[in-house]
Design a protein around this motif. Structure first.
Motif, PDB file in Angstrom:
ATOM      1  N   LYS A 112       0.808  -1.220   0.000  1.00 52.29           N
ATOM      2  CA  LYS A 112       0.000   0.000   0.000  1.00 52.29           C
ATOM      3  C   LYS A 112       0.837   1.264   0.000  1.00 52.29           C
ATOM      4  O   LYS A 112       0.444   2.257  -0.619  1.00 52.29           O
ATOM      5  CB  LYS A 112      -0.928   0.019   1.223  1.00 52.29           C
ATOM      6  CG  LYS A 112      -2.067  -0.963   1.182  1.00 52.29           C
ATOM      7  CD  LYS A 112      -3.078  -0.631   0.072  1.00 52.29           C
ATOM      8  CE  LYS A 112      -3.926   0.572   0.423  1.00 52.29           C
ATOM      9  NZ  LYS A 112      -4.935   0.844  -0.634  1.00 52.29           N
ATOM     10  N   ASN A 122      -6.560   6.720  -1.972  1.00 46.73           N
ATOM     11  CA  ASN A 122      -6.040   5.391  -2.303  1.00 46.73           C
ATOM     12  C   ASN A 122      -6.749   4.322  -1.465  1.00 46.73           C
ATOM     13  O   ASN A 122      -6.131   3.620  -0.673  1.00 46.73           O
ATOM     14  CB  ASN A 122      -4.530   5.355  -2.053  1.00 46.73           C
ATOM     15  CG  ASN A 122      -3.906   4.009  -2.386  1.00 46.73           C
ATOM     16  OD1 ASN A 122      -4.428   3.247  -3.197  1.00 46.73           O
ATOM     17  ND2 ASN A 122      -2.794   3.709  -1.747  1.00 46.73           N
ATOM     18  N   ALA A 160      -1.110   0.351  -4.602  1.00 51.93           N
ATOM     19  CA  ALA A 160      -0.022   0.932  -3.815  1.00 51.93           C
ATOM     20  C   ALA A 160       0.268   2.352  -4.265  1.00 51.93           C
ATOM     21  O   ALA A 160       0.202   2.668  -5.465  1.00 51.93           O
ATOM     22  CB  ALA A 160       1.238   0.079  -3.948  1.00 51.93           C
ATOM     23  N   TYR A 193      -5.102   2.266   5.659  1.00 57.31           N
ATOM     24  CA  TYR A 193      -3.738   1.717   5.655  1.00 57.31           C
ATOM     25  C   TYR A 193      -3.413   0.754   6.797  1.00 57.31           C
ATOM     26  O   TYR A 193      -2.365   0.092   6.740  1.00 57.31           O
ATOM     27  CB  TYR A 193      -2.714   2.848   5.631  1.00 57.31           C
ATOM     28  CG  TYR A 193      -2.797   3.649   4.354  1.00 57.31           C
ATOM     29  CD1 TYR A 193      -2.314   3.118   3.159  1.00 57.31           C
ATOM     30  CD2 TYR A 193      -3.421   4.889   4.320  1.00 57.31           C
ATOM     31  CE1 TYR A 193      -2.423   3.822   1.968  1.00 57.31           C
ATOM     32  CE2 TYR A 193      -3.526   5.603   3.134  1.00 57.31           C
ATOM     33  CZ  TYR A 193      -3.030   5.066   1.959  1.00 57.31           C
ATOM     34  OH  TYR A 193      -3.153   5.750   0.778  1.00 57.31           O
TER      35      TYR A 193
END
Length: 264
Positions: free
Chosen positions: A32, A144, A150, A262
Motif C-alpha cells: 500500500k 487510495n 499501492a 492503511y
C-alpha cells in the motif's frame, strides 16, 4: 524491525512501509505504501516489477528542474503526480558540481553541507511550497482506498523530502516515534553505492577534504537533520499532531480515514 526492501535492480532505496505497527494495535498493510529514490534509472524489468506489485500512484516530490533532467519511468497502470516540495532542489543532491557559491562555501567549511541540511529540514516544515506539497500528498493518500493499490512516493535519493513525507505519514498512522526515527535513519544503508559514485566524481575535481565532507553530509541522513525539523515543528506548532492539523489541514476524520485505509 527491518524495513522491507523491494527487489529493484536499477534503482535504490525502494521500501514497503507495510508491517510497521500503528494505532490501535494494528499494522500498516503491505503493498500500500512505498517510499523510494528516483525512478529514471529503472529497467524494463523494474518497471514491470512495480506494476505487478500494485503501484497505481507515482508521487514525485522533486523540483521542476530535477523532473526535467530525469523524468520518471512509471509503471504503466500508475498515475503520475508532481508535488514539488521546493521550487528548486534545496537538498543539493542533484547539484553538487559547478555551483560557484556552494563550491566556495563547501571548500572553505567542512560543515557547509551539514549546515545546509539543517536549514533544509527546517524549510521542509515551514515553507508554503512544502506544506502545499505534503497536503497534496495526504489528499492522494486519502484517495487510495482501493484493494491491492499501492502509492509510491519519492524524490531524488528518497531520503530527505521523501523522509519527511514518511515522518508525517507514519505519525498520522500512529507509529511510535522510535520506529519513525528508525525508518528515517535506515536510508543510510541503502544509499551507499550512489554516494560512492558521487564521491568518485568529486575526487576527480580535487576539491579537497572539506568539500568532500560537505558532499558526504548532503548525501547522508543524520538524526540531527530530523531533529532540526522536529524542533522547528515544536517551536512553531507545539507538537507533530498540531502541525498535521494546523499546517497540513488534516482533520480528525481524515486521520481516522487514513488509519482505516492503511492499517489492518
Amino acid at each position: 524491525m527491518e524495513p522491507t526492501l523491494l527487489n529493484i535492480h536499477h534503482g535504490f532505496n525502494f521500501r514497503d512501509l507495510g508491517g510497521y505497527p500503528g494505532a490501535g494495535l494494528k499494522t500498516i498493510k503491505q503493498h500500500k505504501l512505498i517510499r523510494s529514490g528516483k525512478l529514471d534509472l529503472l529497467s524494463d524489468r523494474d518497471v514491470q516489477f512495480l506494476d505487478d506489485y500494485g503501484v497505481r500512484y507515482d508521487v514525485d516530490f522533486r523540483s521542476p528542474e530535477e523532473l526535467q533532467q530525469a523524468p520518471d519511468r512509471k509503471p504503466s497502470d500508475a498515475s503520475y503526480y508532481h508535488l514539488p516540495v521546493f521550487p528548486v532542489d534545496e537538498t543539493k543532491v542533484t547539484k553538487y558540481i559547478n555551483r560557484e557559491e556552494e563550491d566556495k562555501i563547501f571548500s572553505e567549511h567542512a560543515d557547509g553541507g551539514y549546515k545546509n541540511m539543517l536549514k533544509t529540514y527546517a524549510d521542509m516544515v515551514l515553507l508554503p511550497s512544502a506544506q502545499k506539497a505534503y497536503r497534496g500528498f495526504f489528499d492522494l493518500l486519502l484517495g487510495n482506498d482501493g484493494d491491492n493499490e499501492a502509492l509510491l512516493f519519492h524524490c531524488s535519493a528518497g531520503k530527505d523530502r521523501t523522509g519527511m513525507g514518511a515522518v508525517y505519514l507514519l505519525s498520522a498512522l500512529g507509529v511510535n516515534k522510535k520506529l519513525i526515527r528508525s525508518d528515517y535513519i535506515a536510508t543510510t544503508q541503502y544509499i551507499q553505492q550512489p554516494l560512492e559514485d558521487v564521491l568518485v566524481q568529486i575526487k576527480k575535481r580535487h576539491m579537497g577534504t572539506n568539500y568532500e565532507q560537505s558532499i558526504r553530509d548532503l548525501w547522508t541522513v543524520k538524526l540531527d537533520y530530523l531533529e532540526s525539523a522536529m524542533a522547528t515543528i515544536d517551536e512553531h506548532y507545539g507538537s507533530m499532531q498540531h502541525y498535521l492539523h494546523s499546517a497540513l489541514d488534516l482533520t480528525d476524520q481524515q486521520v481516522a480515514d487514513l488509519r482505516q485505509i492503511y492499517l489492518a
